[in-house]
Write an enzyme that holds these catalytic residues in place. Structure first.
Site, PDB file in Angstrom:
ATOM      1  N   SER A  21      -0.299  11.437  -7.124  1.00 51.81           N
ATOM      2  CA  SER A  21      -0.361  10.383  -8.134  1.00 51.81           C
ATOM      3  C   SER A  21      -0.039  10.937  -9.519  1.00 51.81           C
ATOM      4  O   SER A  21       0.181  10.168 -10.437  1.00 51.81           O
ATOM      5  CB  SER A  21      -1.745   9.743  -8.134  1.00 51.81           C
ATOM      6  OG  SER A  21      -2.740  10.722  -8.255  1.00 51.81           O
ATOM      7  N   HIS A  65       5.070   7.671  -3.789  1.00 56.57           N
ATOM      8  CA  HIS A  65       3.714   7.339  -4.228  1.00 56.57           C
ATOM      9  C   HIS A  65       3.348   5.935  -3.734  1.00 56.57           C
ATOM     10  O   HIS A  65       3.840   4.939  -4.270  1.00 56.57           O
ATOM     11  CB  HIS A  65       3.649   7.430  -5.770  1.00 56.57           C
ATOM     12  CG  HIS A  65       2.288   7.224  -6.339  1.00 56.57           C
ATOM     13  ND1 HIS A  65       2.081   6.787  -7.628  1.00 56.57           N
ATOM     14  CD2 HIS A  65       1.056   7.395  -5.810  1.00 56.57           C
ATOM     15  CE1 HIS A  65       0.779   6.694  -7.850  1.00 56.57           C
ATOM     16  NE2 HIS A  65       0.143   7.059  -6.760  1.00 56.57           N
ATOM     17  N   GLU A  78       6.347   3.936  -5.368  1.00 56.02           N
ATOM     18  CA  GLU A  78       6.946   4.521  -6.566  1.00 56.02           C
ATOM     19  C   GLU A  78       7.699   5.765  -6.097  1.00 56.02           C
ATOM     20  O   GLU A  78       7.079   6.723  -5.620  1.00 56.02           O
ATOM     21  CB  GLU A  78       5.825   4.877  -7.562  1.00 56.02           C
ATOM     22  CG  GLU A  78       6.312   5.248  -8.938  1.00 56.02           C
ATOM     23  CD  GLU A  78       5.155   5.571  -9.891  1.00 56.02           C
ATOM     24  OE1 GLU A  78       4.079   6.041  -9.446  1.00 56.02           O
ATOM     25  OE2 GLU A  78       5.330   5.367 -11.109  1.00 56.02           O
ATOM     26  N   ASN A 114       0.746   5.357 -13.123  1.00 56.26           N
ATOM     27  CA  ASN A 114      -0.481   5.852 -13.745  1.00 56.26           C
ATOM     28  C   ASN A 114      -0.361   6.075 -15.241  1.00 56.26           C
ATOM     29  O   ASN A 114      -1.370   6.130 -15.946  1.00 56.26           O
ATOM     30  CB  ASN A 114      -0.967   7.113 -13.029  1.00 56.26           C
ATOM     31  CG  ASN A 114      -1.647   6.729 -11.732  1.00 56.26           C
ATOM     32  OD1 ASN A 114      -2.404   5.774 -11.694  1.00 56.26           O
ATOM     33  ND2 ASN A 114      -1.345   7.445 -10.662  1.00 56.26           N
TER      34      ASN A 114
HETATM   35  N1  CAA Z   1      -5.533  -2.446   5.887  1.00 55.17           N
HETATM   36  C1  CAA Z   1      -5.000  -3.610   6.304  1.00 55.17           C
HETATM   37  N2  CAA Z   1      -5.240  -4.776   5.682  1.00 55.17           N
HETATM   38  C2  CAA Z   1      -6.084  -4.785   4.625  1.00 55.17           C
HETATM   39  C3  CAA Z   1      -6.679  -3.594   4.135  1.00 55.17           C
HETATM   40  C4  CAA Z   1      -6.379  -2.385   4.818  1.00 55.17           C
HETATM   41  N3  CAA Z   1      -6.877  -1.213   4.414  1.00 55.17           N
HETATM   42  N4  CAA Z   1      -7.444  -3.909   3.061  1.00 55.17           N
HETATM   43  C5  CAA Z   1      -7.321  -5.226   2.852  1.00 55.17           C
HETATM   44  N5  CAA Z   1      -6.504  -5.758   3.803  1.00 55.17           N
HETATM   45  C6  CAA Z   1      -6.009  -7.136   3.892  1.00 55.17           C
HETATM   46  C7  CAA Z   1      -7.028  -8.134   4.315  1.00 55.17           C
HETATM   47  O1  CAA Z   1      -7.105  -8.259   5.708  1.00 55.17           O
HETATM   48  C8  CAA Z   1      -6.493  -9.410   3.661  1.00 55.17           C
HETATM   49  O2  CAA Z   1      -5.405  -9.926   4.419  1.00 55.17           O
HETATM   50  P1  CAA Z   1      -4.811 -11.434   4.194  1.00 55.17           P
HETATM   51  O3  CAA Z   1      -4.242 -11.503   2.821  1.00 55.17           O
HETATM   52  O4  CAA Z   1      -3.781 -11.581   5.275  1.00 55.17           O
HETATM   53  O5  CAA Z   1      -5.989 -12.354   4.327  1.00 55.17           O
HETATM   54  C9  CAA Z   1      -5.929  -8.909   2.357  1.00 55.17           C
HETATM   55  O6  CAA Z   1      -5.657  -7.526   2.555  1.00 55.17           O
HETATM   56  C10 CAA Z   1      -6.919  -9.102   1.244  1.00 55.17           C
HETATM   57  O7  CAA Z   1      -8.141  -8.442   1.584  1.00 55.17           O
HETATM   58  P2  CAA Z   1      -9.576  -9.061   1.358  1.00 55.17           P
HETATM   59  O8  CAA Z   1      -9.549 -10.542   1.575  1.00 55.17           O
HETATM   60  O9  CAA Z   1     -10.558  -8.247   2.139  1.00 55.17           O
HETATM   61  O10 CAA Z   1      -9.938  -8.734  -0.132  1.00 55.17           O
HETATM   62  P3  CAA Z   1      -9.259  -9.152  -1.475  1.00 55.17           P
HETATM   63  O11 CAA Z   1      -8.591 -10.463  -1.427  1.00 55.17           O
HETATM   64  O12 CAA Z   1     -10.309  -8.893  -2.479  1.00 55.17           O
HETATM   65  O13 CAA Z   1      -8.096  -8.074  -1.659  1.00 55.17           O
HETATM   66  C11 CAA Z   1      -7.299  -5.987  -2.381  1.00 55.17           C
HETATM   67  C12 CAA Z   1      -8.348  -6.714  -1.577  1.00 55.17           C
HETATM   68  C13 CAA Z   1      -5.921  -6.185  -1.743  1.00 55.17           C
HETATM   69  C14 CAA Z   1      -7.665  -4.505  -2.326  1.00 55.17           C
HETATM   70  C15 CAA Z   1      -7.288  -6.552  -3.839  1.00 55.17           C
HETATM   71  O14 CAA Z   1      -8.577  -6.546  -4.364  1.00 55.17           O
HETATM   72  C16 CAA Z   1      -6.383  -5.781  -4.760  1.00 55.17           C
HETATM   73  O15 CAA Z   1      -5.168  -5.974  -4.787  1.00 55.17           O
HETATM   74  N6  CAA Z   1      -6.981  -4.868  -5.573  1.00 55.17           N
HETATM   75  C17 CAA Z   1      -6.251  -4.012  -6.495  1.00 55.17           C
HETATM   76  C18 CAA Z   1      -5.625  -2.898  -5.722  1.00 55.17           C
HETATM   77  C19 CAA Z   1      -4.891  -1.945  -6.628  1.00 55.17           C
HETATM   78  O16 CAA Z   1      -4.738  -2.124  -7.816  1.00 55.17           O
HETATM   79  N7  CAA Z   1      -4.406  -0.863  -6.000  1.00 55.17           N
HETATM   80  C20 CAA Z   1      -3.743   0.179  -6.718  1.00 55.17           C
HETATM   81  C21 CAA Z   1      -4.740   1.246  -7.060  1.00 55.17           C
HETATM   82  S1  CAA Z   1      -3.982   2.558  -7.918  1.00 55.17           S
HETATM   83  C22 CAA Z   1      -3.340   3.512  -6.715  1.00 55.17           C
HETATM   84  O17 CAA Z   1      -3.486   3.303  -5.539  1.00 55.17           O
HETATM   85  C23 CAA Z   1      -2.511   4.641  -7.153  1.00 55.17           C
HETATM   86  C24 CAA Z   1      -3.083   5.753  -7.912  1.00 55.17           C
HETATM   87  O18 CAA Z   1      -2.350   6.709  -8.045  1.00 55.17           O
HETATM   88  C25 CAA Z   1      -4.406   5.786  -8.553  1.00 55.17           C
END
Ligand code: CAA
Length: 296
Positions: free
Chosen positions: A118, A139, A151, A189
């Site tokens: 990252s 990424h 990314e 990031n």
């Molecule tokens: N595997 C498969 N499916 C998953 C999953 C996983 N690990 N986690 C969630 N899902 C699926 C769920 O089954 C659900 O599917 P549908 O849309 O078909 O119903 C969908 O994802 C949404 O999940 P939830 O209903 O349980 O929960 P939610 O609506 O609150 O969404 C989330 C969860 C997708 C994580 C959402 O909260 C989100 O987008 N959060 C922000 C995530 C983000 O910003 N990520 C980037 C972080 S930074 C990074 O990764 C890089 C770095 O370098 C720091």
């Protein structure tokens, strides 16, 4: 279709293995510990179950996906015959450099070596190999099976051909690849972490509480999670490490980590993985409960 090796079976590694296997690639998942690999296969199975329950996949797809993943505890064995390695080990520079030295020695000469880092420089990682033109950043975002972005980071010496191939492979995974150059924090990031840091500074200065800050960003900007909740999910130690890379690498005081973030990491309050950050997580991750420390 090329065979793929994924190094590291933690949250990112198992998500990356899941997505490659789901899209038909044979995957060698490599970690130093067999129990960690077994746990990763369990996680992938549970995440596939979610996709089956939602109707996105069939039981047969799940079985076929799991059938494409083999586990290894040795890099030398796991990378035999692969065309691409995606490294997703712990975010530690010395560890990654050592892994890339080993990969360069054992992976087929023409294999592409990608890192899911990252914030560690791809150019620096490439420099310990004899194939800097074939080293690239891939990424993925967490949760990997859900988030659409890859990314794609070009190191100083990454070739056009390798970049094109990685963009194509990312599309085969159903992702949208986006090409960026290798400077501190890349793009994701460099923009995300100052926002999270500013949210922590806003809390630190008493402008608003945890819930208020996250509510403003969730409902006002349509972010799926507020920045403090997201910081807890990413890990406060990870956020701090990335801010330090930005601060040191770009030399601008605007990236200096908030002293509250530094204190929380020093005190072991790392977010979801330690059970407490801005929120408390002992009960699971569904309900948001502000940590006692930040209750009004
Ligand atoms: N595997 C498969 N499916 C998953 C999953 C996983 N690990 N986690 C969630 N899902 C699926 C769920 O089954 C659900 O599917 P549908 O849309 O078909 O119903 C969908 O994802 C949404 O999940 P939830 O209903 O349980 O929960 P939610 O609506 O609150 O969404 C989330 C969860 C997708 C994580 C959402 O909260 C989100 O987008 N959060 C922000 C995530 C983000 O910003 N990520 C980037 C972080 S930074 C990074 O990764 C890089 C770095 O370098 C720091």
């Amino acid at each position: 279709m090329i065979n793929v090796a994924v190094i590291g079976s933690g949250t990112m590694g198992n998500g990356i293995a899941h997505v490659f296997a789901q899209h038909g690639f044979a995957v060698a998942l490599i970690d130093i510990s067999q129990p960690a690999l077994d746990k990763a296969l369990g996680t992938i199975g549970k995440n596939l179950d979610r996709q089956v329950a939602k109707g996105g996949l069939t039981d047969a797809d799940k079985t076929a996906t799991l059938g494409r993943i083999r586990t290894f505890t040795s890099i030398a064995e796991g990378v035999q015959g692969v065309g691409l390695v995606v490294e997703a080990a712990t975010e530690n520079v010395e560890l990654k450099l050592q892994i890339f030295r080993e990969l360069d020695q054992h992976a087929p000469q023409d294999a592409i070596l990608a890192s899911n880092t990252s914030s560690i420089s791809i150019t620096k990682i490439a420099a310990v190999t004899k194939r800097a033109d074939k080293v690239i950043g891939m990424h993925f975002m967490n949760p990997v099976p859900v988030m659409k972005l890859v990314e794609v980071i070009r190191g100083y010496a990454t070739s056009d051909a390798v970049t094109t191939q990685i963009m194509d492979i990312s599309r085969q995974l159903g992702k949208t690849p986006t090409e960026v150059n290798d400077y501190p924090g890349f793009v994701a990031n460099r923009i995300l972490m100052p926002m999270i840091n500013e949210a922590i500074i806003t809390l630190f200065e008493g402008v608003a509480g945890v819930e208020e800050i996250d509510t403003v960003m969730k409902l006002g900007m349509a972010h799926p999670m507020g920045p403090l909740q997201l910081a807890d999910f990413i890990g406060l130690d990870v956020c701090l490490a990335i801010l330090r890379v930005l601060h040191e690498g770009l030399g601008n005081p605007k990236y200096a980590p908030c002293p509250l973030l530094v204190n929380m990491v020093t005190a072991g309050r790392l977010g979801v993985k330690s059970g407490e950050g801005f929120y408390t997580w002992g009960h699971g991750t569904k309900d948001l409960i502000v940590a006692d420390r930040f209750k009004k």
